[in-house]
Write an enzyme that holds these catalytic residues in place. Structure first.
Site, PDB file in Angstrom:
ATOM      1  N   GLU A 258     110.995 -67.327  15.046  1.00 24.26           N
ATOM      2  CA  GLU A 258     110.646 -65.998  14.538  1.00 24.26           C
ATOM      3  C   GLU A 258     109.633 -65.231  15.383  1.00 24.26           C
ATOM      4  OE1 GLU A 258     111.946 -64.456  11.732  1.00 24.26           O
ATOM      5  OE2 GLU A 258     113.396 -66.097  11.817  1.00 24.26           O
TER       6      GLU A 258
ATOM      7  N   SER B 237     116.415 -94.897 -47.981  1.00 28.64           N
ATOM      8  CA  SER B 237     115.410 -95.891 -48.383  1.00 28.64           C
ATOM      9  C   SER B 237     114.313 -96.100 -47.357  1.00 28.64           C
ATOM     10  CB  SER B 237     116.088 -97.234 -48.676  1.00 28.64           C
ATOM     11  OG  SER B 237     116.920 -97.130 -49.809  1.00 28.64           O
TER      12      SER B 237
END
Length: 830
Positions: A90, A488
């Protein structure tokens, strides 16, 4: 000569005027474009959107959440080789120029003139500093105006910030394709590596991406991607940043890309990760979750999670296969390339080692199947076509689920499979547990579902959670979102309310038919035991819980009072409000597995309140702790000046005592009996102290088991998402408890057999197991736990005689045989 001098003077004056006009014009342009420039000082305090990362308790990555996949790295953490790759691609003169590369600008201007009118996009000459200005402060508009503003901003940024700061901003902000922003995230997304592990070839490929990430896709545009990568490698050599030999080796790299999934990164942790995501979202909102860069340390134990998932899914599959084979997932035309067609069929991704397949050929003895091929990163179907065989051993379980041959074992493979059937299969195991090479077993996705939660009872930390058979199939978390009747398994809370208010495990309550007028035209309710029509007469509370006797629980709830039971259920967090109906004492209300496991944790830890949590700690992007589950105060932990022989730090635990510690032990001891000789005896195989309770709802629609050792609680329910009968005999003891047994055998395999701790003050007195009265001189009986001030009864007093024979509760001179039968309609005791 004089004329020449005058002419030269005129030229000089004219040149000066033109120069001044040019300077003035340039200054005017600079002023014009500068007045609307954005405030670049915000870069100093820039906080980019950073992904939130979720980790298991051992530090393993569990999940990542973001809109932009970014991990912010300071420039000091980026390897020099990676930096050089981006500079080569770049802006090789980055550390020399002042923000603008004039040579590059001239080159771009010449190319623009040459291409004028050709509709080609102008070549950029932007430096890294200019890209920072554009990415952070400007738009992507292609115009001279933007380029001028970009150049002006770049020069100002260069005067304000260091080169390293500018490069740091660039390397963390730049988009590199596949949803990855910045080099750290891109390194994980493309190569599943940290930046420190990148090779020259890999770093060069990432550095090539900023120009055009979509057109340099590593699969769709592989040749172009390699060409651009090699260009970057050549620039590294040209600039003297790598050796030619290293470059030659890098150019030969095949560029293998390892796609990193967005899903949970720990197998079987999908439901857990999603529950954590919801929690963080509720606490801090969407922006903080997806952009805040939070670090979330969860309570998940990966080993226990795999065990929980394995045993839960195995239990669901075992039950489902017993109901018969319902047929293929779908049908497929297998002419031509069956692999491409099969690849388009949706398959579940989280049920490994199961794989989707299509039946290619069938005979009486075997079927040849072709497995679904995978897809490459670009979405193309992989070229390989894997096949295998399903023999009669692989379909022997597949009895027809309906029709005239229902539940008859198949005698040929052709009775079960046909060409074009889309199915699931996994490797066939021999009797010794080894894989039979090349052979597979038919599988089907279970219709039944359920959930499991594993918790540390002392802290409330959720160690494992299974929310269903497959997260890919259904994201509905049945552990936290499914409200079901616990049956239960709720009874221990009824008994704890009684024990906390004067009752003992030896208290006698009659087990006999009972009728309750519900009032307001609701009719008469006649609760029955699970074994309909069978009653056992006077029972100690220990035996009643052990046998899960409904009529005893209803009579006890009548005696204690439903308002008090409702208060205890709220205190334990099972229900927010419990209606004052006796049916709720049998678990008729709806709650979640998570709530039930949290409640049982308070039995296991001696009655101390715990709050369930999936998160230990949350830190912000700067490492500051913003949430911590452990609220205990540590006095003396922050000792200034180091160790100076001061007292040891003290942990101050201010959590509420929701149940008397002695009551908690009494209930635990009674639930140990449920495992040793009651409805959950299958758990005796674990070989360690286990206490727990089963639960089965009306018509066997849900099967439950909640149980615990001294250090871990596990809760399970099994049922259909749209509640319907599981089938006769599908009780908590036969369906849920075996799954808990399989899990606890794995989870506690290397743990010592530690008994439950007896709290100070408890008296262990030997009593007759049937009558609850003190044992005679001959010994025998059981050791029962009594609180101070209570003791085995001297006479035999029975609660519930009033509604059994029309009289009042009264003492009996001699205890009846607790094993005898209370026959319906007789109104008497034997």
């Amino acid at each position: 000569m004089c004329l020449l001098v005058r002419f030269m003077g005129f030229l000089f004056a004219a040149g000066t005027v033109v120069f001044l006009v040019g300077v003035a014009a340039a200054a005017g342009l600079i002023w014009h474009y500068s007045k609307d420039l954005p405030d670049y000082s915000q870069l100093q305090d820039y906080e980019p959107p950073v992904m939130t990362r979720v980790h298991a308790s051992d530090g393993a990555l569990l999940g990542e959440y973001s809109k932009e996949r970014r991990l912010y790295l300071p420039i000091q953490a980026v390897p020099k080789m990676v930096i050089n790759a981006f500079l080569a691609a770049e802006d090789k003169n980055f550390y020399e120029h002042g923000g603008i590369d004039f040579t590059g600008m001239a080159r771009a201007a010449v190319l623009y003139a040459q291409n004028f009118g050709s509709n080609k996009r102008p070549q950029g000459a932007s430096t890294i500093t200019q890209q920072v200005a554009k990415n952070f402060l400007l738009t992507n508009e292609v115009s001279f105006t933007r380029k001028i503003k970009e150049a002006l901003l770049a020069m100002r940024i260069e005067r304000t910030y260091s080169k390293d700061k500018i490069l740091e901003l660039y390397l963390n902000e730049i988009y590199l394709g596949l949803g990855a922003y910045g080099v750290a995230a891109a390194s994980l997304v493309y190569f599943d590596k940290s930046v420190n592990e990148l090779t020259i070839a890999e770093a060069s490929y990432l550095a090539a991406l900023p120009k055009a990430p979509s057109s340099l896709h590593p699969v769709k545009n592989r040749d172009r991607a390699i060409e651009r990568r090699n260009y970057v490698i050549d620039r590294l050599v040209e600039n003297g940043w790598i050796k030619q030999a290293d470059a030659d080796k890098a150019r030969k790299d095949a560029m293998t890309v390892t796609s990193r999934s967005n899903a949970a990164h720990i197998f079987a942790g999908e439901y857990f990760a999603e529950e954590v995501r919801r929690d963080v979202f509720d606490r801090y909102g969407e922006k903080k979750l997806y952009e805040g860069g939070l670090s979330v340390r969860t309570t998940l134990d990966p080993k226990l999670q795999v065990m929980a998932r394995k045993t839960m899914t195995a239990g669901l599959v075992k039950f489902d296969e017993a109901t018969g084979y319902r047929g293929a997932v779908s049908k497929l035309d297998i002419s031509g390339d069956w692999g491409v067609k099969l690849a388009d069929v949706k398959s579940l991704s989280d049920i490994s080692p199961w794989r989707m397949a299509v039946v290619l050929e069938v005979s009486d003895q075997s079927a040849r199947i072709g497995f679904q091929p995978g897809r490459e990163l670009g979405g193309a179907v992989a070229k390989d076509r894997q096949t295998g065989l399903i023999t009669l051993d692989g379909v022997r379980w597949a009895k027809a689920a309906s029709g005239p041959t229902r539940f008859k074992p198949p005698t040929t493979v052709a009775q079960v499979l046909a060409p074009g059937d889309v199915i699931y299969a996994d490797p066939l195991l021999a009797k010794d547990g080894n894989i039979v090479e090349g052979q597979f077993r038919l599988r089907q996705l279970p219709e039944v579902s359920g959930a499991m939660v594993v918790m540390d009872p002392w802290t409330g930390r959720v160690l494992a959670m299974v929310g269903g058979f497959s997260f890919d199939q259904s994201q509905f978390n049945r552990a936290t979102q499914a409200y079901r009747q616990p049956g239960s398994s709720f009874k221990p809370l009824v008994y704890s309310a009684a024990m906390d208010n004067g009752y003992t495990p030896s208290t006698i309550v009659v087990d006999a038919p009972i009728e309750i007028d519900q009032g307001q035209g609701a009719g008469v309710w006649r609760p029955e035991n699970y074994s309909t029509g069978k009653y056992y007469g006077p029972q100690t509370l220990r035996n009643a819980l052990k046998r899960s006797l409904n009529t005893v629980t209803v009579r006890l709830a009548q005696d204690v009072g439903m308002p008090l039971i409702g208060e205890y259920s709220k205190r334990f967090g099972v229900y927010d409000e419990l209606p004052n109906y006796l049916s709720y004492a049998l678990g008729a209300g709806e709650t979640t597995v998570m709530r039930m496991v949290t409640a049982y944790s308070m039995f296991a830890n001696g009655g101390r309140r715990v709050k369930s949590t999936l998160i230990d700690r949350i830190q912000d992007r700067y490492g500051r702790t913003i949430f911590r589950h452990d609220a205990r105060e540590c006095r003396g932990c922050d000792a200034p000046g180091g160790w100076k022989n001061q007292p040891e730090p003290q942990l101050v635990d201010r959590r509420e005592q929701v149940l008397d510690a002695m009551t908690a032990y009494q209930i635990t001891s009674m639930m140990e009996d449920v495992v040793q000789g009651g409805t959950a005896t299958v758990l005796k195989e674990v070989g360690k102290p286990i206490a727990g309770k089963t639960g089965t709802t009306n018509d066997e629609k849900d099967a439950w088991f909640i149980g615990f050792s001294p250090d871990v609680v596990v809760g399970i329910y099994v049922g259909y998402d749209k509640p319907r009968a599981l089938g006769k005999g599908a009780t908590g003891g036969h369906l849920a408890a075996p799954i808990a047994k399989d899990f606890l055998k794995l989870a506690l395999a290397d743990k010592p057999a530690v008994p439950f701790k007896v709290p100070a003050g408890i008296k262990l007195i030997r009593v007759d197991a049937k009558s609850g009265m003190r044992s005679g001189p001959g010994g025998g009986g059981i050791l029962e736990a009594f609180k101070p001030g209570t003791a085995p009864p001297d006479n035999y007093s029975v609660i519930g005689v009033a509604d059994a024979d029309g009289g009042r509760d009264r003492p009996l001179m001699a205890p009846p045989d607790a094993g005898s039968i209370m026959r319906p309609g007789t109104g008497g005791l034997w």
